[in-house]
Motif scaffolding. Structure first.
Motif, mmCIF file in Angstrom:
data_model
loop_
_atom_site.group_PDB
_atom_site.id
_atom_site.type_symbol
_atom_site.label_atom_id
_atom_site.label_comp_id
_atom_site.label_asym_id
_atom_site.label_seq_id
_atom_site.Cartn_x
_atom_site.Cartn_y
_atom_site.Cartn_z
ATOM 1 N N GLY A 11 1.204 -1.000 -0.065
ATOM 2 C CA GLY A 11 0.090 -0.072 -0.130
ATOM 3 C C GLY A 11 0.766 1.383 0.065
ATOM 4 N N PHE A 12 0.246 2.456 0.310
ATOM 5 C CA PHE A 12 1.001 3.392 0.424
ATOM 6 C C PHE A 12 2.018 3.382 1.613
ATOM 7 C CE2 PHE A 12 0.382 8.425 2.266
ATOM 8 C CZ PHE A 12 1.195 8.627 2.355
ATOM 9 N N ILE A 13 1.393 3.747 2.406
ATOM 10 C CA ILE A 13 2.386 3.954 3.644
ATOM 11 C C ILE A 13 3.541 2.731 3.834
ATOM 12 C CG2 ILE A 13 2.933 4.303 6.241
ATOM 13 C CD1 ILE A 13 -0.200 6.124 5.712
ATOM 14 N N ASP A 33 0.417 -8.418 1.900
ATOM 15 C CA ASP A 33 -0.749 -7.902 1.160
ATOM 16 C C ASP A 33 -1.609 -8.713 0.165
ATOM 17 O OD1 ASP A 33 -1.957 -5.633 -0.398
ATOM 18 O OD2 ASP A 33 -0.784 -4.879 0.660
ATOM 19 N N ASN A 34 -3.093 -8.172 0.232
ATOM 20 C CA ASN A 34 -3.697 -9.534 -0.596
ATOM 21 C C ASN A 34 -4.011 -8.320 -1.976
ATOM 22 O OD1 ASN A 34 -5.626 -6.558 0.520
ATOM 23 N ND2 ASN A 34 -7.285 -8.665 0.458
ATOM 24 N N LEU A 36 -5.932 -6.143 -2.064
ATOM 25 C CA LEU A 36 -6.886 -5.425 -2.330
ATOM 26 C C LEU A 36 -6.723 -3.371 -2.759
ATOM 27 C CD1 LEU A 36 -10.132 -5.523 -1.763
ATOM 28 C CD2 LEU A 36 -9.970 -4.806 0.164
ATOM 29 N N SER A 37 -5.935 -2.939 -2.209
ATOM 30 C CA SER A 37 -5.433 -1.269 -2.670
ATOM 31 C C SER A 37 -4.604 -1.087 -2.584
ATOM 32 C CB SER A 37 -6.409 -0.697 -1.771
ATOM 33 O OG SER A 37 -5.798 -0.358 -0.524
ATOM 34 N N GLY A 38 -3.462 -1.988 -2.826
ATOM 35 C CA GLY A 38 -1.872 -2.255 -2.758
ATOM 36 C C GLY A 38 -2.044 -2.465 -4.175
ATOM 37 N N ASP A 56 -3.850 -12.938 2.860
ATOM 38 C CA ASP A 56 -5.088 -12.174 3.301
ATOM 39 C C ASP A 56 -5.165 -12.371 4.951
ATOM 40 O OD1 ASP A 56 -7.532 -11.067 4.600
ATOM 41 O OD2 ASP A 56 -8.167 -11.440 2.962
ATOM 42 N N ILE A 57 -4.772 -11.368 5.357
ATOM 43 C CA ILE A 57 -4.337 -10.539 7.105
ATOM 44 C C ILE A 57 -5.552 -11.812 8.056
ATOM 45 C CG2 ILE A 57 -3.175 -8.740 7.089
ATOM 46 C CD1 ILE A 57 -5.585 -7.270 8.012
ATOM 47 N N LEU A 76 0.067 -2.768 9.018
ATOM 48 C CA LEU A 76 -1.077 -1.747 8.139
ATOM 49 C C LEU A 76 -2.047 -1.839 7.605
ATOM 50 C CD1 LEU A 76 2.264 0.178 9.175
ATOM 51 C CD2 LEU A 76 1.975 0.990 7.272
ATOM 52 N N ALA A 78 -5.407 -2.142 6.187
ATOM 53 C CA ALA A 78 -5.976 -2.725 6.830
ATOM 54 C C ALA A 78 -7.038 -1.946 5.411
ATOM 55 C CB ALA A 78 -6.470 -1.112 7.176
ATOM 56 N N PRO A 80 -8.880 1.228 5.017
ATOM 57 C CA PRO A 80 -8.731 2.712 5.299
ATOM 58 C C PRO A 80 -9.649 3.867 4.753
ATOM 59 C CG PRO A 80 -6.577 2.571 4.305
ATOM 60 C CD PRO A 80 -7.873 1.541 3.360
ATOM 61 N N TYR A 144 -14.660 3.187 10.368
ATOM 62 C CA TYR A 144 -13.673 3.708 10.812
ATOM 63 C C TYR A 144 -12.981 3.270 11.632
ATOM 64 C CZ TYR A 144 -8.707 4.364 8.870
ATOM 65 O OH TYR A 144 -8.024 4.472 9.082
ATOM 66 N N LYS A 148 -10.150 1.463 13.988
ATOM 67 C CA LYS A 148 -8.808 1.453 14.478
ATOM 68 C C LYS A 148 -8.664 1.509 15.544
ATOM 69 C CE LYS A 148 -6.216 1.416 11.457
ATOM 70 N NZ LYS A 148 -5.648 0.792 10.707
ATOM 71 N N VAL A 174 -1.752 10.868 6.805
ATOM 72 C CA VAL A 174 -0.325 10.603 5.996
ATOM 73 C C VAL A 174 -0.797 11.376 3.726
ATOM 74 C CG1 VAL A 174 1.216 9.595 5.555
ATOM 75 C CG2 VAL A 174 -0.145 9.101 7.530
HETATM 76 N N1 LIG Z 1 -3.080 7.411 5.140
HETATM 77 C C1 LIG Z 1 -3.740 7.969 6.239
HETATM 78 O O1 LIG Z 1 -3.878 9.711 6.407
HETATM 79 C C2 LIG Z 1 -4.140 7.452 7.039
HETATM 80 C C3 LIG Z 1 -4.226 7.963 8.585
HETATM 81 C C4 LIG Z 1 -4.060 7.306 9.380
HETATM 82 C C5 LIG Z 1 -3.638 5.863 9.420
HETATM 83 N N2 LIG Z 1 -4.038 4.976 8.306
HETATM 84 C C6 LIG Z 1 -3.780 4.011 8.219
HETATM 85 O O2 LIG Z 1 -2.218 3.725 7.898
HETATM 86 C C7 LIG Z 1 -2.491 2.451 7.297
HETATM 87 C C8 LIG Z 1 -1.736 2.274 6.139
HETATM 88 O O3 LIG Z 1 -2.744 3.134 4.693
HETATM 89 P P1 LIG Z 1 -3.006 3.733 3.177
HETATM 90 O O4 LIG Z 1 -3.241 4.148 3.123
HETATM 91 O O5 LIG Z 1 -1.183 2.836 3.322
HETATM 92 O O6 LIG Z 1 -3.435 2.858 2.837
HETATM 93 P P2 LIG Z 1 -3.417 1.421 1.498
HETATM 94 O O7 LIG Z 1 -4.440 1.081 1.453
HETATM 95 O O8 LIG Z 1 -2.313 2.617 0.543
HETATM 96 O O9 LIG Z 1 -3.051 0.298 2.375
HETATM 97 C C9 LIG Z 1 -3.847 -0.239 2.840
HETATM 98 C C10 LIG Z 1 -2.564 -2.190 2.196
HETATM 99 O O10 LIG Z 1 -3.421 -3.206 3.270
HETATM 100 C C11 LIG Z 1 -4.152 -4.135 2.425
HETATM 101 N N3 LIG Z 1 -5.340 -4.776 2.001
HETATM 102 C C12 LIG Z 1 -6.404 -4.048 2.700
HETATM 103 N N4 LIG Z 1 -6.767 -5.574 3.259
HETATM 104 C C13 LIG Z 1 -5.995 -6.793 3.363
HETATM 105 C C14 LIG Z 1 -6.237 -7.813 3.514
HETATM 106 N N5 LIG Z 1 -7.202 -8.558 4.013
HETATM 107 N N6 LIG Z 1 -5.506 -8.644 3.817
HETATM 108 C C15 LIG Z 1 -3.924 -7.993 3.543
HETATM 109 N N7 LIG Z 1 -3.078 -6.900 2.939
HETATM 110 C C16 LIG Z 1 -4.928 -6.546 3.545
HETATM 111 C C17 LIG Z 1 -4.057 -3.194 1.543
HETATM 112 O O11 LIG Z 1 -3.917 -4.235 -0.119
HETATM 113 C C18 LIG Z 1 -2.833 -1.856 0.767
HETATM 114 O O12 LIG Z 1 -2.261 -2.350 0.353
HETATM 115 C C19 LIG Z 1 -3.826 1.697 7.353
HETATM 116 O O13 LIG Z 1 -3.677 0.771 8.215
HETATM 117 C C20 LIG Z 1 -4.738 3.112 7.897
HETATM 118 O O14 LIG Z 1 -5.386 2.793 8.742
HETATM 119 C C21 LIG Z 1 -3.955 5.694 7.225
#
Ligand SMILES: NC(=O)c1ccc[n+]([C@@H]2O[C@H](COP(=O)([O-])OP(=O)(O)OC[C@H]3O[C@@H](n4cnc5c(N)ncnc54)[C@H](O)[C@@H]3O)[C@@H](O)[C@H]2O)c1
Length: 314
Positions: A11-13, A33-34, A36-38, A56-57, A76, A78, A80, A144, A148, A174
């Motif tokens: 995913g992003f972060i 990572d599954n 889903l959005s990554g 899948d987690i 990480l 989720a 999100p 959500y 969290k 972020v």
């Molecule tokens: N982006 C922000 O501003 C922000 C703020 C607060 C908290 N967060 C938390 O940071 C984390 C990362 O967020 P992000 O912005 O990078 O989002 P993102 O969607 O880019 O990353 C989430 C990753 O989780 C993976 N995923 C989802 N469901 C899954 C599953 N069942 N099994 C395995 N992988 C799975 C997705 O494929 C994705 O790669 C999340 O936990 C989010 O709640 C993000």
């Protein structure tokens, strides 16, 4: 810290964290990572230096096996999104609560030393006082935010009942390279970047005077690594923000100024579940984790915009 697993590492972060861990000298980095959005492309330049598991987690047996011999799990993964958790609450409940439980349980069974958890500033809800301090009573406004927060509570119980070291970091908005702008649920800054490059007006939900503590992804990744190494912090929750806040109107005006354009935004109705203002009190993270953000907003916006320009034209 020799062997680590990053859930949500495509995913992003998560992909930013994977790069930071490798740069920090961690020998063995595995990603769960599954997709889903990554995206696997988020890991392209480091793909041959990591182990990737398309898993899948929520799959306890798979997590238990992958976590074997791991020092630290960075959790990480989720779904999100505040609006997505309102429009379609079941999947986000399942991944964010049951998935987090499964990660904690598998980590505990596999004798992982520490889990560092991506918590969310949304857990605070609307507070009367800013900045938001860890001692404030959380008041989640959306599924959500509640999910969290439940992850934090579950982690602290795994610490107190099962001896699993657990540290939660509440991320505050972020932004940076690789944040996906392709969905209606995407983070606001990724949508702003896309609109700016395409010379289109962004839609701002509400009057644009809502404020956020926008935090550059590299600062978050550095803090997450510090949280994995710090001593005497087990069971604690820390804000992971920059300590500032900027309105959406201000950010859009800054971006227009960088590009030398004048594109008035379109305003839509406020979004359900959105918090009005957000700003982190970073004193505890500075004191106990050595938090030291290096990217002020102007620098971070420019770096991010440069990356989107390259990736959109590529
Ligand atoms: N982006 C922000 O501003 C922000 C703020 C607060 C908290 N967060 C938390 O940071 C984390 C990362 O967020 P992000 O912005 O990078 O989002 P993102 O969607 O880019 O990353 C989430 C990753 O989780 C993976 N995923 C989802 N469901 C899954 C599953 N069942 N099994 C395995 N992988 C799975 C997705 O494929 C994705 O790669 C999340 O936990 C989010 O709640 C993000």
């Amino acid at each position: 810290m020799n062997r680590v697993v990053v859930t949500g590492g495509a995913g992003f972060i998560g992909s930013g964290l994977v790069r930071a861990l490798l740069a920090d000298g961690v020998k063995h980095v595995a990603v769960v990572d599954n997709l889903l959005s990554g995206k696997e492309e988020n890991l392209t330049e480091v793909r041959d230096r990591i182990e990737f598991h398309n898993a899948d987690i929520r799959d306890h047996a798979a997590m238990r096996k992958i976590f074997e011999g791991t020092d630290v799990v960075f959790h990480l993964a989720a779904i999100p999104s505040v609006p997505r958790s309102i429009q379609d609450p079941l999947p986000s409940h399942d991944v964010n609560i049951n998935g987090t439980f499964t990660v904690l349980s598998a980590a505990s069974d596999a004798k992982v030393r520490r889990v560092v958890y991506a918590a969310s500033s949304s857990a605070y809800g609307d507070t009367l006082v800013l900045p938001k301090v860890e001692t404030m009573l959380p008041k989640p406004k959306s599924p959500y935010a509640l999910q969290k927060l439940a992850g934090e509570y579950y982690g602290s119980v795994f610490h107190s009942c099962f001896g699993l070291e657990f540290v939660a970091l509440r991320f505050f908005n972020v932004f940076g390279p690789r944040q996906d702008p392709s969905s209606a649920y995407s983070g606001v800054l990724s949508l702003f970047m896309k609109c700016l490059i395409e010379r289109k007006a962004p839609v701002i939900f509400g009057d644009g005077e809502q404020s956020r503590d926008f935090t550059y992804v590299d600062d978050v990744a550095s803090l997450v690594i510090k949280a994995a190494k710090a001593k005497g912090v087990e069971g604690n929750v820390y804000n992971a923000g920059n300590g500032n806040r900027y309105t959406l109107n201000f950010i859009w005006s800054q971006l227009q100024a960088i590009e030398g354009v004048d594109i008035p935004p379109t305003f839509g109705p406020p979004r359900e579940g959105d918090v009005r203002d957000s700003q982190a009190d970073t004193a505890l993270a500075i004191k106990e984790l050595g938090h030291d953000p290096k990217f002020p907003i102007d620098k971070a916006l420019k770096l991010t915009l440069d990356w989107y320009k390259k990736s959109i034209s590529a």
